[in-house]
Scaffold this motif. Structure first.
Motif, PDB file in Angstrom:
ATOM      1  N   ALA A 198      53.188   9.490 -37.787  1.00 23.15           N
ATOM      2  CA  ALA A 198      52.952  10.712 -38.554  1.00 23.15           C
ATOM      3  C   ALA A 198      51.475  11.027 -38.397  1.00 23.15           C
ATOM      4  O   ALA A 198      50.622  10.290 -38.894  1.00 23.15           O
ATOM      5  CB  ALA A 198      53.312  10.516 -40.027  1.00 23.15           C
ATOM      6  N   ASN A 199      51.182  12.047 -37.636  1.00 27.28           N
ATOM      7  CA  ASN A 199      49.782  12.361 -37.318  1.00 27.28           C
ATOM      8  C   ASN A 199      49.112  11.193 -36.610  1.00 27.28           C
ATOM      9  O   ASN A 199      47.902  10.972 -36.763  1.00 27.28           O
ATOM     10  CB  ASN A 199      48.994  12.711 -38.594  1.00 27.28           C
ATOM     11  N   GLN A 200      49.892  10.439 -35.832  1.00 19.50           N
ATOM     12  CA  GLN A 200      49.352   9.219 -35.235  1.00 19.50           C
ATOM     13  C   GLN A 200      48.287   9.473 -34.180  1.00 19.50           C
ATOM     14  O   GLN A 200      47.542   8.568 -33.808  1.00 19.50           O
ATOM     15  CB  GLN A 200      50.478   8.369 -34.627  1.00 19.50           C
ATOM     16  N   GLU A 201      48.192  10.715 -33.714  1.00 19.20           N
ATOM     17  CA  GLU A 201      47.155  11.053 -32.739  1.00 19.20           C
ATOM     18  C   GLU A 201      46.005  11.811 -33.383  1.00 19.20           C
ATOM     19  O   GLU A 201      45.076  12.240 -32.697  1.00 19.20           O
ATOM     20  CB  GLU A 201      47.754  11.866 -31.597  1.00 19.20           C
ATOM     21  N   ARG A 202      46.060  11.955 -34.721  1.00 17.98           N
ATOM     22  CA  ARG A 202      44.954  12.608 -35.415  1.00 17.98           C
ATOM     23  C   ARG A 202      43.819  11.613 -35.607  1.00 17.98           C
ATOM     24  O   ARG A 202      44.020  10.505 -36.097  1.00 17.98           O
ATOM     25  CB  ARG A 202      45.388  13.144 -36.788  1.00 17.98           C
ATOM     26  N   ALA A 229      47.449   9.637 -41.862  1.00 21.69           N
ATOM     27  CA  ALA A 229      47.774   9.437 -40.450  1.00 21.69           C
ATOM     28  C   ALA A 229      48.296   8.007 -40.299  1.00 21.69           C
ATOM     29  O   ALA A 229      47.622   7.055 -40.690  1.00 21.69           O
ATOM     30  CB  ALA A 229      46.542   9.645 -39.581  1.00 21.69           C
ATOM     31  N   VAL A 230      49.494   7.866 -39.746  1.00 22.07           N
ATOM     32  CA  VAL A 230      50.190   6.571 -39.750  1.00 22.07           C
ATOM     33  C   VAL A 230      50.818   6.299 -38.393  1.00 22.07           C
ATOM     34  O   VAL A 230      51.341   7.215 -37.738  1.00 22.07           O
ATOM     35  CB  VAL A 230      51.291   6.541 -40.831  1.00 22.07           C
ATOM     36  N   LEU A 237      38.973   7.459 -35.647  1.00 20.25           N
ATOM     37  CA  LEU A 237      39.931   6.643 -34.905  1.00 20.25           C
ATOM     38  C   LEU A 237      41.329   7.193 -35.156  1.00 20.25           C
ATOM     39  O   LEU A 237      41.631   7.636 -36.271  1.00 20.25           O
ATOM     40  CB  LEU A 237      39.893   5.180 -35.354  1.00 20.25           C
ATOM     41  N   THR A 238      42.161   7.138 -34.149  1.00 22.10           N
ATOM     42  CA  THR A 238      43.555   7.502 -34.347  1.00 22.10           C
ATOM     43  C   THR A 238      44.345   6.246 -34.715  1.00 22.10           C
ATOM     44  O   THR A 238      44.012   5.141 -34.261  1.00 22.10           O
ATOM     45  CB  THR A 238      44.167   8.122 -33.085  1.00 22.10           C
TER      46      THR A 238
END
Length: 472
Positions: free
Chosen positions: A105-109, A90-91, A358-359
């Motif tokens: 990239a999956n920043q809200e995961r 997640a970035v 944490l996202t």
């Protein structure tokens, strides 16, 4: 092997970059540099005030050309596919000056953040109670005549050593100073014999971290301890055996100091409570300011300090001084500053709890706040971040064989490491001179964390080397 000359040049370059980052964000600064903490050896180098450097315009913009989304995608996209990461991490990457999202990239995961959690703890503590706040450890008369009470205020820096192992502005409170002042007050009142109690009632809830008792990464979290409850207090900045009753241990050491100065202490110290209503103070010592503790916590990844600071946030926000109260208070602070919490859900202040979430979005927004000239009170959340290849938990990374050596001295970030988890979040200047905030959270790999860590370092290095304002 790099030559002595090349090492010297790199060291000078790192110092210049450090000055540039500090002045770009908030102007000249003072502080202390600390080498690797619980994950390695510790060395301390006191810094001095730095004059603002003169920055030549880059591409017509003194802050560097504005990065393009495509430029970031071009350099990070292929690196995210590294098999060592197990699954794409997640970035999030943002322009630290404007907060504009550049890559996600999956920043809200909500991923397991490990010790990058300490970034949120730092910003929360610098906001409430604030950078100048100090924590007092006090001695007051007890409710029973002839009794004195050692009252813990939650100072994680209190040391039973002489303090000479510390330098710069980070000067922990010394138990011996408290003993000297107490003895003077007692003798002035004609008292040479006392019973000693110790009060650890400031904190509530479980003292043992959810990872369990006996862990070498953290002591039971109580409001009174000396040298972070280490069995061997001379061990600083490494994993170490801990006492299971830090309050009683600190009180025993304090009693011994009183005895050596001519005060008779009857029996063993006992748990007690300071009288209500504000008992008159016999003596007290104070911690370094929160700003200095934040720098220490981030650079060496000090788990005990993180949990203590979290409880200071709780107290400042009127929440119970506990794991739960602290995380509720920290969230209140961050959301009050405008941070999007989303799916983030923390269980502690240190990041040791694998149930923490944490996202990347939460992390980069928190860093951007700290980089904003609107929040000078948050500057220490940046100056405490380790420097790649030089300080703290990044001292042994970004070497010549890492594939990321070009970013040594350029990346400044908080590390995180748990079983199956490797994370990195911080700041980097790209090739155009633009300041970027990033968060890379990999929590879906197995086996040796070394390759995953190296893959993440290469991602941060790619950001440093990217001409992201042009073709990438």
């Amino acid at each position: 092997m790099p030559s002595v000359r090349s090492k010297a040049v790199a060291a000078v370059l790192a110092a210049v970059i450090l000055a540039v980052l500090a002045t770009l964000v908030h102007g000249p600064w003072k502080g202390t540099r600390l080498a690797t903490g619980p994950d390695g050896d510790t060395q301390r180098v006191a810094s001095t005030a730095m004059a603002p450097p003169v920055l030549a315009p880059v591409s017509g913009d003194p802050a560097g050309a504005t990065p393009t989304d495509a430029g970031i995608q071009a350099v990070l996209g292929p690196l995210m596919k590294a098999t060592a990461l197990g699954a794409p991490p997640a970035v999030a990457v943002v322009d630290a000056l404007t907060g504009r999202a550049l890559f996600g990239a999956n920043q809200e995961r909500a991923a397991t953040p490990a010790s990058t959690t300490k970034i949120t703890t730092a910003v929360a503590a610098l906001t409430a109670p604030g950078p100048d706040h100090r924590i007092a450890t006090r001695v007051v008369p007890g409710a029973t005549p002839g009794t004195i009470v050692l009252v813990g205020g939650g100072d994680p820096t209190l040391t039973a050593l002489d303090g000479r192992q510390y330098g710069g502005r980070y000067q922990p409170a010394r138990l011996s100073d408290l003993a000297v002042a107490t003895v003077a007050a007692l003798k002035a009142a004609g008292t040479t014999q006392v019973r000693l109690q110790y009060d650890t009632t400031l904190y509530t809830g479980p003292a043992v971290h959810p990872i369990g008792a006996g862990n070498e990464n953290i002591a039971p979290v109580v409001s009174l301890m000396a040298d972070e409850g280490r069995v061997d207090p001379s061990i600083v900045g490494k994993e170490a055996d801990r006492v299971q009753t830090p309050g009683a241990d600190a009180a025993k050491k304090f009693a011994a100091m009183l005895k050596s100065s001519g005060i008779t202490v009857e029996g063993a110290p006992a748990a007690g409570t300071a009288p209500a209503g504000g008992a008159p103070e016999l003596a007290s010592v104070q911690s370094p300011p929160v700003s200095a503790m934040v720098e220490q916590m981030l650079t060496v990844s000090d788990n005990d300090m993180a949990e203590a600071l979290l409880r200071q946030v709780a107290i400042a926000k009127g929440q119970p001084a506990s794991f739960q109260g602290g995380t509720v208070a920290s969230r209140q602070v961050l959301e009050g500053l405008g941070v999007t919490y989303g799916a983030s859900d923390l269980k502690d202040g240190s990041g040791l709890d694998k149930d923490d979430r944490l996202t990347p979005q939460t992390l980069v927004q928190t860093l951007t706040l700290a980089a904003s000239p609107k929040h000078p009170e948050l500057r220490w959340a940046l100056t405490g971040l380790p420097i790649a290849g030089f300080t703290g938990t990044l001292a042994d990374r970004y070497g010549q064989s890492s594939g990321a050596a070009d970013a040594a001295g350029v990346v400044r970030a908080k590390t995180g490491s748990l079983t199956g988890v490797s994370t990195l979040s911080g700041l980097v200047r790209d090739r155009d001179g633009r300041l970027l905030a990033f968060a890379i959270l990999a929590d879906r790999f197995t086996g040796d964390p070394g390759p995953a860590r190296a893959a993440i370092d290469r991602m941060a290095s790619a950001l440093a080397g990217c001409g992201c304002g042009t073709a990438g």
